[in-house]
Each structure stands twice: as C-alpha cells, then as structure tokens.
Design a protein around this motif. Sequence first.
Motif, mmCIF file in Angstrom:
data_model
loop_
_atom_site.group_PDB
_atom_site.id
_atom_site.type_symbol
_atom_site.label_atom_id
_atom_site.label_comp_id
_atom_site.label_asym_id
_atom_site.label_seq_id
_atom_site.Cartn_x
_atom_site.Cartn_y
_atom_site.Cartn_z
ATOM 1 N N ALA A 11 0.846 -1.205 0.000
ATOM 2 C CA ALA A 11 0.000 0.000 0.000
ATOM 3 C C ALA A 11 0.873 1.243 0.000
ATOM 4 O O ALA A 11 0.843 2.042 0.928
ATOM 5 N N SER A 12 1.680 1.368 -1.046
ATOM 6 C CA SER A 12 2.492 2.570 -1.174
ATOM 7 C C SER A 12 2.221 3.162 -2.553
ATOM 8 O O SER A 12 1.108 3.034 -3.077
ATOM 9 N N ALA A 14 3.033 2.531 -5.832
ATOM 10 C CA ALA A 14 2.561 1.727 -6.961
ATOM 11 C C ALA A 14 1.209 1.079 -6.653
ATOM 12 O O ALA A 14 0.327 1.018 -7.519
ATOM 13 N N GLY A 15 1.043 0.594 -5.410
ATOM 14 C CA GLY A 15 -0.217 -0.044 -5.040
ATOM 15 C C GLY A 15 -1.367 0.949 -5.056
ATOM 16 O O GLY A 15 -2.439 0.693 -5.622
ATOM 17 N N ARG A 44 7.961 8.506 -0.696
ATOM 18 C CA ARG A 44 9.304 8.303 -0.129
ATOM 19 C C ARG A 44 10.342 9.355 -0.529
ATOM 20 O O ARG A 44 11.237 9.661 0.270
ATOM 21 N N PRO A 45 10.299 9.933 -1.755
ATOM 22 C CA PRO A 45 11.371 10.883 -2.096
ATOM 23 C C PRO A 45 11.622 11.982 -1.056
ATOM 24 O O PRO A 45 12.786 12.314 -0.793
ATOM 25 N N LEU A 47 11.637 11.760 2.050
ATOM 26 C CA LEU A 47 12.181 11.239 3.312
ATOM 27 C C LEU A 47 13.645 11.618 3.495
ATOM 28 O O LEU A 47 14.087 11.938 4.598
ATOM 29 N N LYS A 49 15.064 14.108 2.027
ATOM 30 C CA LYS A 49 15.238 15.536 1.722
ATOM 31 C C LYS A 49 14.501 16.345 2.796
ATOM 32 O O LYS A 49 15.037 16.552 3.886
ATOM 33 N N ALA A 82 1.324 -9.553 4.030
ATOM 34 C CA ALA A 82 1.027 -10.802 3.322
ATOM 35 C C ALA A 82 2.209 -11.739 3.550
ATOM 36 O O ALA A 82 3.360 -11.311 3.458
ATOM 37 N N THR A 108 4.892 -4.769 -3.628
ATOM 38 C CA THR A 108 5.543 -4.794 -2.310
ATOM 39 C C THR A 108 6.900 -4.093 -2.287
ATOM 40 O O THR A 108 7.595 -4.129 -1.260
ATOM 41 N N GLY A 109 7.291 -3.461 -3.385
ATOM 42 C CA GLY A 109 8.440 -2.565 -3.338
ATOM 43 C C GLY A 109 9.745 -3.244 -2.971
ATOM 44 O O GLY A 109 9.992 -4.417 -3.287
ATOM 45 N N ASN A 242 11.056 -6.850 -2.155
ATOM 46 C CA ASN A 242 10.342 -7.592 -1.101
ATOM 47 C C ASN A 242 9.563 -8.745 -1.725
ATOM 48 O O ASN A 242 8.396 -8.588 -2.112
ATOM 49 N N TRP A 292 10.401 6.597 -8.734
ATOM 50 C CA TRP A 292 9.043 7.074 -8.491
ATOM 51 C C TRP A 292 8.203 7.037 -9.766
ATOM 52 O O TRP A 292 7.034 6.634 -9.753
ATOM 53 N N VAL A 319 14.641 9.070 -13.522
ATOM 54 C CA VAL A 319 14.836 9.286 -12.088
ATOM 55 C C VAL A 319 15.406 10.678 -11.871
ATOM 56 O O VAL A 319 16.147 11.189 -12.711
HETATM 57 C C1 LIG Z 1 14.653 7.813 0.878
HETATM 58 C C2 LIG Z 1 14.189 7.617 -0.542
HETATM 59 C C3 LIG Z 1 14.279 8.670 -1.450
HETATM 60 C C4 LIG Z 1 13.872 8.494 -2.772
HETATM 61 N N1 LIG Z 1 13.994 9.535 -3.645
HETATM 62 C C5 LIG Z 1 13.635 9.367 -4.936
HETATM 63 C C6 LIG Z 1 13.789 10.424 -5.868
HETATM 64 O O1 LIG Z 1 14.253 11.524 -5.531
HETATM 65 N N2 LIG Z 1 13.433 10.200 -7.162
HETATM 66 C C7 LIG Z 1 12.925 8.993 -7.584
HETATM 67 O O2 LIG Z 1 12.625 8.832 -8.780
HETATM 68 N N3 LIG Z 1 12.751 7.971 -6.705
HETATM 69 C C8 LIG Z 1 13.102 8.135 -5.406
HETATM 70 N N4 LIG Z 1 12.939 7.098 -4.514
HETATM 71 C C9 LIG Z 1 12.388 5.812 -4.996
HETATM 72 C C10 LIG Z 1 10.862 5.769 -4.921
HETATM 73 O O3 LIG Z 1 10.419 6.261 -3.700
HETATM 74 C C11 LIG Z 1 10.424 4.327 -5.126
HETATM 75 O O4 LIG Z 1 10.786 3.965 -6.442
HETATM 76 C C12 LIG Z 1 8.933 4.143 -4.897
HETATM 77 O O5 LIG Z 1 8.626 4.345 -3.551
HETATM 78 C C13 LIG Z 1 8.500 2.746 -5.324
HETATM 79 O O6 LIG Z 1 7.174 2.557 -4.977
HETATM 80 P P1 LIG Z 1 6.585 1.089 -4.726
HETATM 81 O O7 LIG Z 1 5.166 1.305 -4.340
HETATM 82 O O8 LIG Z 1 6.924 0.219 -5.863
HETATM 83 O O9 LIG Z 1 7.424 0.497 -3.512
HETATM 84 P P2 LIG Z 1 7.533 0.976 -2.002
HETATM 85 O O10 LIG Z 1 7.443 2.458 -1.937
HETATM 86 O O11 LIG Z 1 8.737 0.296 -1.449
HETATM 87 O O12 LIG Z 1 6.238 0.384 -1.308
HETATM 88 C C14 LIG Z 1 6.027 -0.981 -1.100
HETATM 89 C C15 LIG Z 1 5.059 -1.135 0.052
HETATM 90 O O13 LIG Z 1 4.743 -2.509 0.223
HETATM 91 C C16 LIG Z 1 4.879 -2.845 1.596
HETATM 92 N N5 LIG Z 1 5.124 -4.286 1.732
HETATM 93 C C17 LIG Z 1 6.294 -4.953 1.553
HETATM 94 N N6 LIG Z 1 6.124 -6.272 1.772
HETATM 95 C C18 LIG Z 1 4.819 -6.441 2.101
HETATM 96 C C19 LIG Z 1 4.028 -7.580 2.431
HETATM 97 N N7 LIG Z 1 4.544 -8.820 2.458
HETATM 98 N N8 LIG Z 1 2.715 -7.399 2.717
HETATM 99 C C20 LIG Z 1 2.174 -6.155 2.678
HETATM 100 N N9 LIG Z 1 2.877 -5.042 2.376
HETATM 101 C C21 LIG Z 1 4.174 -5.184 2.075
HETATM 102 C C22 LIG Z 1 6.036 -1.974 2.038
HETATM 103 O O14 LIG Z 1 6.139 -1.862 3.436
HETATM 104 C C23 LIG Z 1 5.651 -0.666 1.372
HETATM 105 O O15 LIG Z 1 4.696 0.023 2.111
HETATM 106 C C24 LIG Z 1 13.341 7.243 -3.189
HETATM 107 C C25 LIG Z 1 13.247 6.184 -2.269
HETATM 108 C C26 LIG Z 1 13.667 6.366 -0.962
HETATM 109 C C27 LIG Z 1 13.566 5.215 0.016
#
Ligand SMILES: Cc1cc2nc3c(=O)[nH]c(=O)nc-3n(C[C@H](O)[C@H](O)[C@H](O)COP(=O)(O)OP(=O)(O)OC[C@H]3O[C@@H](n4cnc5c(N)ncnc54)[C@H](O)[C@@H]3O)c2cc1C
Length: 390
Positions: A11-12, A14-15, A44-45, A47, A49, A82, A108-109, A242, A292, A319
């Motif tokens: 639930a971030s 992409a979700g 998250r970006p 975080l 900054k 999960a 799940t990132g 993950n 992102w 990026v």
């Molecule tokens: C500090 C930081 C700074 C960033 N800055 C930039 C930037 O400046 N520019 C840029 O392009 N990108 C940046 N990024 C990258 C960008 O934030 C990620 O690419 C983006 O968050 C990906 O989204 P996502 O939903 O795929 O994964 P995530 O954001 O990782 O979300 C996945 C979610 O799934 C949850 N999860 C994991 N396993 C399970 C499970 N088994 N059951 C249920 N839930 C689960 C996780 O806890 C999380 O909430 C940054 C990332 C970080 C950490």
Amino acid sequence: MGSRHVAVVGASLAGLRTVEGLRRLGHDGPITLIGDEPELPYDRPPLSKDVLLGKAGPADVALTTAADLAALEVDLRLGAAAHGLDLARRTVLVGDDRVGFDDLVIATGAAARRPNDLPHLDGIHLLRSLADAAALRSAFELDPRVVVLGGGFVGAEVASSARDLGLDVTVVDVAPVLMERGLGAVLGARMTRIAADAGVRLRLGTSIATVHGTDRVEAATLSDGTVLPTDLLVIGIGATPNTTWLDGSGLTVADGVVCDAFLAAAPGVYAVGDVARWTHPGYQRSIRCENWTSAGEHADAVAATLTGNPVAADAIPYVWSDQFGHKVQVAGLPEPKDEVRPVLDTSEKFVAVAGSRGAQSSAFALNAPGALVRQRIKLAARPPWPPEME
Ligand SMILES: Cc1cc2nc3c(=O)[nH]c(=O)nc-3n(C[C@H](O)[C@H](O)[C@H](O)COP(=O)(O)OP(=O)(O)OC[C@H]3O[C@@H](n4cnc5c(N)ncnc54)[C@H](O)[C@@H]3O)c2cc1C
C-alpha cells in the motif's frame, strides 16, 4: 470483467496508484489493498530531503487521505503483512486470514539493504520508511558526526541534508565517484566536486571493514585502515525487492518478480513498481527500476490492462534527485561502459547523452529539466550511437 475482485499487496505509491487507476477507468468490482506499514500510503522521495531537514512531516508526505480511500470503496488492510500466496486457490495469506482474488497486483516494493555482518548497535540507521526518516531526523537534532556508507542517490541526499543542517558528514563508497552507477563517471564526478565543495568529507574507493561500539556505534574502520570516529552510521547501499512472501508460490522471482512486457507474472497476476522485473519492449530485455516515475507508470499500465485495454510498460525510465541545491535527472538505462558526450556544459548546467554498442542508452541533466524532458522523448525512438549531428 469490471466486477472481478482485485487484491493489491503493498500500500504505497505503486499499489495506491493502481487502485486509483482501476476506479478511474471504471473498475466496479471489489478491491482489497493490503499493506504492512501502519500509515496510509506516503511518498518516499521527501524522506531523504525535506523530512530529514525538518521541513516536512507525515501530513506533508501523505499520498492520499482516509476519506479519499473510502470514496474509492477499498477494503483497506493496513499493518497487515502478506506472508504467502496460494495461486491454485487464488488467495493471499494475511495473518490467519485468506484474502481471495480474481486478479492480484504485487506492489511490495523494496527494502533497504543491510550488510549481513553489520552489528546491531544504536546509531546505525537505514532509510526506507517514514519511521526510519523520523528516527534519523531525531538523531540529526543531537548534532552528531555522521558517516554514510554508500554514495548512491539516497546516500548522497542524506549527506546533502546533513550538510544543510551543518553536520559533519563523511561518505564512504567503493566507487571512485558518487552515484557512479546512476549518473555515470562524468556527471558523477561533477556531483562529487559539488558535494566536496558543500563540505562533505569523501572516502571514495574504500569500504567499511569493521564497525566499532558496545551499545552505540563509535567508529568505523575503513578498508584502507583509517578509523573514522562517528556518532551515526547511515547505510545507503541499495535496496532488495520484497519477495520472500512469494516463496513457494510458483511465481518466478529473480531480483524481482519476473514479468512480461505487460507486467504479468502469471495469468491474472501482475507486479508493479520497485518489485517488478519486466521485459521492457523497447530495450528487449528484463529490467527492474527503483524510481518514483516507473511506479506510477506501471500502475497506470496494469490498471488499463485490468479494465480491458492492455498496455505494455514501455516508458523510458526516469529518475531525479535533489541534492546540494541542484537537480540531477537521468533518462534511460546508463551502462557502465557507455561513452558520454556532453551536449551543454556551463558552470550552472550540464546535459549529456551516453551510449555504446550502436545505441544511445541514456541522457543526464544537471539543473536542466527542460532539456532532459526533450532527451527522454528522443530516447523513446531508440536513437543510434554515436548520435547523429543536429
Ligand atoms: C529515501 C528515498 C528517497 C527516494 N527519492 C527518490 C527520488 O528523488 N526520485 C525517484 O525517482 N525515486 C526516489 N525514490 C524511490 C521511490 O520512492 C520508489 O521507487 C517508490 O517508492 C517505489 O514505490 P513502490 O510502491 O513500488 O514500492 P515501495 O514504496 O517500497 O512500497 C512498497 C510497500 O509494500 C509494503 N510491503 C512490503 N512487503 C509487504 C508484504 N509482504 N505485505 C504487505 N505489504 C508489504 C512496504 O512496506 C511498502 O509500504 C526514493 C526512495 C527512498 C527510500
């Protein structure tokens, strides 16, 4: 098709974007959104900054509100990890519960990587979640000396924020320049000079051999024997998808959930965002992106596919990073052996294209967002290398 039950795990960004896309495109069936973090989806970006700088808090980084999610009629399960997937029964295992689905979206990132041999001491921080950022922000308030292991995007941004706060910060990385993998040698070298000018101490071409401390971290010994006394050690050495909850599910996992060009991992099962490894139709090979923009583009593509209009994930990866008062941007997929050709090189701005083996791979920009947008559009046509003269 519209009334199928879609379960989204993660639930971030992409979700959430997948759920929003499904409703926007008319999906009227049940949606369950399962996330292991307690917070509503957040960005998250910021975080590394504004959150570290104390300029943004949880409300500023929220991607949605409870009211907006309620309006989307989502069965929201937060704080619920999960831990298994039964493809034959089409259920996700969440605690003692089994959540059924017709279609599944894996979102799940990735998790911040931690060296296996790192001792568990106070003062050692990873940075992936809002809780991580809040803990690091609190630690920064005590005016610590900071060592950052890893000079990639996140490590460099942490160093930038630490310097903005006037902290003594040292970055340790085995590479000869900061962000070498993401920015290549030329822009990486320029950003390294910018970081040094901002007062960051750099220990490049080295790594941490030993971390010392009894309860708290006290020092790190580098591979060249130098001992760096420190109050904080921030680990920024990348992230791991993950996927352990998918062990035994039958899905193919290889540094991410392996998917086709439509992000399908199996019939009715998709992966989006940082966890997805997919065959990019333009590059004709399997890639995984941690950025992102790809997360949102994946979500849009899968939402379209699930509502009857199949869309491949063919966008050129993009990026950005904000650090030391500069904006750095990359489009495409830089390769270590690329040749880099500057297009614009002034004291304030830098734009370059890069490529090898007959194809342009990428474009880089420093403080030149318009130029980067144009280069990203050009990259979609898979231009040859060396570039044709304009
Ligand atoms: C500090 C930081 C700074 C960033 N800055 C930039 C930037 O400046 N520019 C840029 O392009 N990108 C940046 N990024 C990258 C960008 O934030 C990620 O690419 C983006 O968050 C990906 O989204 P996502 O939903 O795929 O994964 P995530 O954001 O990782 O979300 C996945 C979610 O799934 C949850 N999860 C994991 N396993 C399970 C499970 N088994 N059951 C249920 N839930 C689960 C996780 O806890 C999380 O909430 C940054 C990332 C970080 C950490």
